[in-house]
Write a protein that holds these residues in place. Sequence first.
Motif, PDB file in Angstrom:
ATOM      1  N   ARG A 329       0.814  -1.220   0.000  1.00  0.00           N
ATOM      2  CA  ARG A 329       0.000   0.000   0.000  1.00  0.00           C
ATOM      3  C   ARG A 329       0.846   1.268   0.000  1.00  0.00           C
ATOM      4  NH1 ARG A 329      -3.748   0.354   4.650  1.00  0.00           N
ATOM      5  NH2 ARG A 329      -2.627  -1.273   5.774  1.00  0.00           N
ATOM      6  N   GLY A 330       2.167   1.083  -0.035  1.00  0.00           N
ATOM      7  CA  GLY A 330       3.069   2.231  -0.096  1.00  0.00           C
ATOM      8  C   GLY A 330       3.240   2.961   1.221  1.00  0.00           C
ATOM      9  N   LEU A 331       2.814   2.342   2.326  1.00  0.00           N
ATOM     10  CA  LEU A 331       2.923   3.002   3.625  1.00  0.00           C
ATOM     11  C   LEU A 331       4.331   2.894   4.204  1.00  0.00           C
ATOM     12  CD1 LEU A 331      -0.484   1.948   5.219  1.00  0.00           C
ATOM     13  CD2 LEU A 331       0.144   4.168   4.263  1.00  0.00           C
ATOM     14  N   ILE A 332       5.033   1.795   3.899  1.00  0.00           N
ATOM     15  CA  ILE A 332       6.426   1.652   4.311  1.00  0.00           C
ATOM     16  C   ILE A 332       7.242   1.220   3.103  1.00  0.00           C
ATOM     17  CG2 ILE A 332       5.869   1.068   6.716  1.00  0.00           C
ATOM     18  CD1 ILE A 332       6.441  -1.871   6.035  1.00  0.00           C
ATOM     19  N   LYS A 333       8.540   1.444   3.162  1.00  0.00           N
ATOM     20  CA  LYS A 333       9.416   1.024   2.078  1.00  0.00           C
ATOM     21  C   LYS A 333       9.690  -0.482   2.194  1.00  0.00           C
ATOM     22  CE  LYS A 333      11.762   5.476   1.645  1.00  0.00           C
ATOM     23  NZ  LYS A 333      13.060   6.196   1.764  1.00  0.00           N
ATOM     24  N   PRO A 334       9.921  -1.163   1.072  1.00  0.00           N
ATOM     25  CA  PRO A 334      10.259  -2.589   1.130  1.00  0.00           C
ATOM     26  C   PRO A 334      11.462  -2.886   2.012  1.00  0.00           C
ATOM     27  CG  PRO A 334       9.688  -1.979  -1.113  1.00  0.00           C
ATOM     28  CD  PRO A 334       9.731  -0.705  -0.333  1.00  0.00           C
ATOM     29  N   ASP A 335      12.472  -2.012   1.989  1.00  0.00           N
ATOM     30  CA  ASP A 335      13.641  -2.220   2.840  1.00  0.00           C
ATOM     31  C   ASP A 335      13.268  -2.185   4.321  1.00  0.00           C
ATOM     32  OD1 ASP A 335      15.333  -2.521   0.717  1.00  0.00           O
ATOM     33  OD2 ASP A 335      16.051  -0.455   0.715  1.00  0.00           O
ATOM     34  N   THR A 336      12.335  -1.326   4.664  1.00  0.00           N
ATOM     35  CA  THR A 336      11.864  -1.256   6.052  1.00  0.00           C
ATOM     36  C   THR A 336      11.173  -2.560   6.441  1.00  0.00           C
ATOM     37  OG1 THR A 336      11.537   1.140   5.886  1.00  0.00           O
ATOM     38  CG2 THR A 336      10.377   0.007   7.667  1.00  0.00           C
ATOM     39  N   ALA A 337      10.367  -3.094   5.533  1.00  0.00           N
ATOM     40  CA  ALA A 337       9.676  -4.360   5.786  1.00  0.00           C
ATOM     41  C   ALA A 337      10.677  -5.495   5.976  1.00  0.00           C
ATOM     42  CB  ALA A 337       8.725  -4.683   4.637  1.00  0.00           C
ATOM     43  N   LEU A 338      11.712  -5.536   5.126  1.00  0.00           N
ATOM     44  CA  LEU A 338      12.728  -6.590   5.255  1.00  0.00           C
ATOM     45  C   LEU A 338      13.424  -6.528   6.602  1.00  0.00           C
ATOM     46  CD1 LEU A 338      14.480  -6.724   1.759  1.00  0.00           C
ATOM     47  CD2 LEU A 338      13.167  -8.545   2.864  1.00  0.00           C
ATOM     48  N   GLU A 339      13.746  -5.322   7.036  1.00  0.00           N
ATOM     49  CA  GLU A 339      14.462  -5.164   8.303  1.00  0.00           C
ATOM     50  C   GLU A 339      13.593  -5.568   9.490  1.00  0.00           C
ATOM     51  OE1 GLU A 339      16.749  -1.619  10.792  1.00  0.00           O
ATOM     52  OE2 GLU A 339      16.220  -1.319   8.692  1.00  0.00           O
ATOM     53  N   ALA A 340      12.296  -5.340   9.377  1.00  0.00           N
ATOM     54  CA  ALA A 340      11.382  -5.617  10.494  1.00  0.00           C
ATOM     55  C   ALA A 340      10.810  -7.028  10.474  1.00  0.00           C
ATOM     56  CB  ALA A 340      10.238  -4.609  10.480  1.00  0.00           C
ATOM     57  N   GLY A 341      10.962  -7.745   9.338  1.00  0.00           N
ATOM     58  CA  GLY A 341      10.307  -9.043   9.186  1.00  0.00           C
ATOM     59  C   GLY A 341      11.113 -10.225   9.666  1.00  0.00           C
ATOM     60  N   ASN A 342      10.535 -11.402   9.496  1.00  0.00           N
ATOM     61  CA  ASN A 342      11.155 -12.654   9.937  1.00  0.00           C
ATOM     62  C   ASN A 342      11.581 -13.528   8.767  1.00  0.00           C
ATOM     63  OD1 ASN A 342      10.598 -12.141  12.787  1.00  0.00           O
ATOM     64  ND2 ASN A 342       8.454 -12.530  12.283  1.00  0.00           N
ATOM     65  N   ASP A 343      10.683 -13.743   7.823  1.00  0.00           N
ATOM     66  CA  ASP A 343      10.948 -14.626   6.683  1.00  0.00           C
ATOM     67  C   ASP A 343      11.387 -13.776   5.486  1.00  0.00           C
ATOM     68  OD1 ASP A 343      10.883 -16.389   4.529  1.00  0.00           O
ATOM     69  OD2 ASP A 343       9.123 -17.473   5.272  1.00  0.00           O
ATOM     70  N   GLN A 344      12.704 -13.604   5.357  1.00  0.00           N
ATOM     71  CA  GLN A 344      13.231 -12.740   4.302  1.00  0.00           C
ATOM     72  C   GLN A 344      12.860 -13.231   2.902  1.00  0.00           C
ATOM     73  OE1 GLN A 344      15.245  -9.833   5.231  1.00  0.00           O
ATOM     74  NE2 GLN A 344      14.107 -10.429   7.059  1.00  0.00           N
ATOM     75  N   GLU A 345      12.867 -14.541   2.714  1.00  0.00           N
ATOM     76  CA  GLU A 345      12.547 -15.102   1.399  1.00  0.00           C
ATOM     77  C   GLU A 345      11.108 -14.784   1.012  1.00  0.00           C
ATOM     78  OE1 GLU A 345      12.258 -19.465  -0.811  1.00  0.00           O
ATOM     79  OE2 GLU A 345      13.399 -19.284   1.058  1.00  0.00           O
ATOM     80  N   LEU A 346      10.194 -14.973   1.944  1.00  0.00           N
ATOM     81  CA  LEU A 346       8.787 -14.666   1.682  1.00  0.00           C
ATOM     82  C   LEU A 346       8.605 -13.189   1.362  1.00  0.00           C
ATOM     83  CD1 LEU A 346       5.721 -15.404   1.789  1.00  0.00           C
ATOM     84  CD2 LEU A 346       5.796 -14.781   4.212  1.00  0.00           C
ATOM     85  N   LEU A 347       9.243 -12.329   2.155  1.00  0.00           N
ATOM     86  CA  LEU A 347       9.095 -10.895   1.946  1.00  0.00           C
ATOM     87  C   LEU A 347       9.630 -10.467   0.583  1.00  0.00           C
ATOM     88  CD1 LEU A 347      10.108  -9.767   5.533  1.00  0.00           C
ATOM     89  CD2 LEU A 347       7.880  -9.364   4.484  1.00  0.00           C
ATOM     90  N   ARG A 348      10.783 -10.989   0.194  1.00  0.00           N
ATOM     91  CA  ARG A 348      11.359 -10.629  -1.108  1.00  0.00           C
ATOM     92  C   ARG A 348      10.474 -11.132  -2.254  1.00  0.00           C
ATOM     93  NH1 ARG A 348      16.380  -8.558  -1.024  1.00  0.00           N
ATOM     94  NH2 ARG A 348      17.596  -8.757   0.904  1.00  0.00           N
ATOM     95  N   ARG A 349       9.885 -12.284  -2.057  1.00  0.00           N
ATOM     96  CA  ARG A 349       9.056 -12.891  -3.117  1.00  0.00           C
ATOM     97  C   ARG A 349       7.746 -12.089  -3.303  1.00  0.00           C
ATOM     98  NH1 ARG A 349       8.906 -17.634  -1.126  1.00  0.00           N
ATOM     99  NH2 ARG A 349       6.742 -17.730  -0.398  1.00  0.00           N
TER     100      ARG A 349
END
Length: 353
Positions: A329-349
């Motif tokens: 939804r454009g509320l956060i940057k993808p890099d921010t999501a990667l840093e805050a997440g757990n499953d990096q592969e899922l997030l990148r996909r």
Amino acid sequence: MAISLNVEMLVESAAAMGASDIHLTCGLPPKVRIDGELRDLCGDILTAEDCEKLAKSLAGEQKNEIGETGEWDLARTIAGERVRINLYRSRGALAAAIRILSSHIPGIETLGLPEAAMQFPCYNKGIVLITGETGSGKSTTLAAILDAINHTRREHIITLEDPIEYVYEPDLCLINQREIGKDTESYPDGLRAILREDPDIILIGEMRDNVTIETALVAAETGHLVCATLHTNSAVDSVDRLVGVFPAERQSEIRMQLSTTLRAVVSQQLLPKASGKGRVLASEIMIVTPGIRNLIREGKTPQMQNALQTSAKDGCVTMDHCLIDLASRGLIKPDTALEAGNDQELLRRKMIF
């Protein structure tokens, strides 16, 4: 130097800048936290004498308490702002961390929580946990839940807080807020008395030890709604944290109690918005389904993460899926999501960079 030594002006200036926190440390200029980042409030360097004067202004006669403990928590209203203050010593000099609290309790529907959380104010019994690191908005979420109850139900709410942060204006509910060190000597003392005070809803500022946890379990078993915070990084971790404070010979019993009383766990983070201004709430929610209850009882917490991922129909949301939604939804940057997440592969996909 006037702004540094005048507490009223300091808080007023920081609030006008949209700061969440003020930090006062000897040898440095006063600093404020805005959108998660520290900035100088002014260029003046604080001396040890400045810090002593500020501490006295902040705490008054209570400043003497820090001489005995090395730190001291309190809450006050300064320049029209409700603030939470922690005074402590750093290399022999006094320092302070001041959290600026909103004077307005936000509506639960405005926080950005998953849809299932809108049902929390309707719960009549059980335990609702709000977890996350310091500064993740746990107190605000709890306050929003209790305020929704206050405006929709005729109940008795009792809080145990250290210190009191949000001040509630009673509407339909009778509300008694008790501050540790002022209204009761300690959490154990307050908790021992609380079930004799005819509460319907109990707020425990923080699940700190086995006494706090056990009292919460008993209260929930006897038909009360208990809302509390816990410092953990995920909903599943919260179960192990609660059980782990007890000796091994009691953990099976505690798991059984927890499996019957835990209703929901929210784990949350505040992340910088893609625009660079402000922060947005990212939250994981675990609604305790019959399947998750069995896993809690059997001590199979590693399997709870899988159950969380497959229980979307019950209102469960993983942190990773929340981050994917915020990024899409454009509320956060993808890099921010990667840093805050757990499953990096899922997030990148799932995200487009």
